[in-house]
Design a protein around this motif. Sequence first.
Motif, mmCIF file in Angstrom:
data_model
loop_
_atom_site.group_PDB
_atom_site.id
_atom_site.type_symbol
_atom_site.label_atom_id
_atom_site.label_comp_id
_atom_site.label_asym_id
_atom_site.label_seq_id
_atom_site.Cartn_x
_atom_site.Cartn_y
_atom_site.Cartn_z
ATOM 1 N N LEU A 97 76.771 135.302 22.286
ATOM 2 C CA LEU A 97 76.425 135.672 20.916
ATOM 3 C C LEU A 97 77.119 136.958 20.487
ATOM 4 C CD1 LEU A 97 72.613 134.786 20.809
ATOM 5 C CD2 LEU A 97 74.451 133.694 19.516
ATOM 6 N N VAL A 98 77.256 137.898 21.398
ATOM 7 C CA VAL A 98 77.967 139.137 21.070
ATOM 8 C C VAL A 98 79.438 138.844 20.780
ATOM 9 C CG1 VAL A 98 78.747 141.345 21.996
ATOM 10 C CG2 VAL A 98 76.379 140.641 22.314
ATOM 11 N N ALA A 99 80.059 138.027 21.617
ATOM 12 C CA ALA A 99 81.473 137.676 21.405
ATOM 13 C C ALA A 99 81.658 136.881 20.117
ATOM 14 C CB ALA A 99 81.999 136.885 22.598
ATOM 15 N N PHE A 100 80.639 136.111 19.741
ATOM 16 C CA PHE A 100 80.724 135.300 18.524
ATOM 17 C C PHE A 100 80.895 136.166 17.280
ATOM 18 C CE2 PHE A 100 78.360 133.540 14.889
ATOM 19 C CZ PHE A 100 79.127 132.416 14.638
ATOM 20 N N PHE A 101 80.421 137.397 17.318
ATOM 21 C CA PHE A 101 80.483 138.274 16.150
ATOM 22 C C PHE A 101 81.920 138.388 15.624
ATOM 23 C CE2 PHE A 101 80.814 142.399 14.045
ATOM 24 C CZ PHE A 101 79.753 142.328 13.167
ATOM 25 N N LEU A 102 82.898 138.513 16.526
ATOM 26 C CA LEU A 102 84.301 138.611 16.110
ATOM 27 C C LEU A 102 85.024 137.274 16.168
ATOM 28 C CD1 LEU A 102 85.524 142.006 17.623
ATOM 29 C CD2 LEU A 102 85.124 141.442 15.230
ATOM 30 N N ALA A 103 84.625 136.409 17.109
ATOM 31 C CA ALA A 103 85.295 135.114 17.225
ATOM 32 C C ALA A 103 85.103 134.272 15.969
ATOM 33 C CB ALA A 103 84.758 134.360 18.445
ATOM 34 N N SER A 104 84.030 134.521 15.224
ATOM 35 C CA SER A 104 83.721 133.720 14.044
ATOM 36 C C SER A 104 84.606 134.037 12.845
ATOM 37 C CB SER A 104 82.263 133.926 13.647
ATOM 38 O OG SER A 104 82.018 135.286 13.341
ATOM 39 N N ILE A 105 85.423 135.082 12.927
ATOM 40 C CA ILE A 105 86.293 135.401 11.787
ATOM 41 C C ILE A 105 87.685 134.811 11.961
ATOM 42 C CG2 ILE A 105 85.039 137.561 11.432
ATOM 43 C CD1 ILE A 105 87.482 139.041 12.495
#
Length: 233
Positions: free
Chosen positions: A172-180
């Motif tokens: 979930l933490v990695a998703f913060f930037l991967a989602s852009i």
Amino acid sequence: MSLTSSRANYIAILLGLIFWFLFLTSRRVKRYIIVLLLIFSTLAIILVPQKIYSGFNSIFSLLSTISNVTEGSSMQIRINLIKNSMQFIAESFGFGIGTGNSEHYMQLFGKYPTHTIINIHNWWIEMMVNYGIFIFIGYLLIYFGLIFYLYKIFKDAAGNSRMIAEALCSALVAFFLASISPSSQITLNYLWLLFAFAIGFINYWRSANLSSINPINRRKTNERNVRTNMEEI
């Protein structure tokens, strides 16, 4: 990631690893990791220096493009997409422009040039533009709430539950930037599977924890009552 050369994904992986290293590992594990990294880095530099240099050069070249904000560059287009999105939010008084309308608005009403790119390429901005500030804030509360609860479970749990909480929290933490990076996230199944798995695991942990703790609490309460009664006698 290697096919698309996504800078956001590289940074997201790095962010996830940093979070895992700082918050999800013990001091002993940190020492082991640092020692192993030093050993393997030294061996790699000695045995295959050319490959190490080439790999780092490729990564630094890719990341250096972030500072390139010339007209028509990828970063400039992303900035203009965000500027147009903020304009749409302001004109809708924060209530959003409606589900799936961001591309239509970007194509017809965008003031800043995006060079035929009409998809926002940013999950967070896309959520806010389509659904409005209030729903966006609710989504953020759920997102950070999941990270908080998973981290709390990681601290309290042991065995498989601890490992699952660790993996979900890091993801979930990695998703913060991967989602852009992708053009859109809403149609990607793994996003909702990740959230569903995290919510399901938290509910499972809370149910199992309450069922195992409540009898203990009742026993401690009874013991305190017995001691109180004895003292009164």
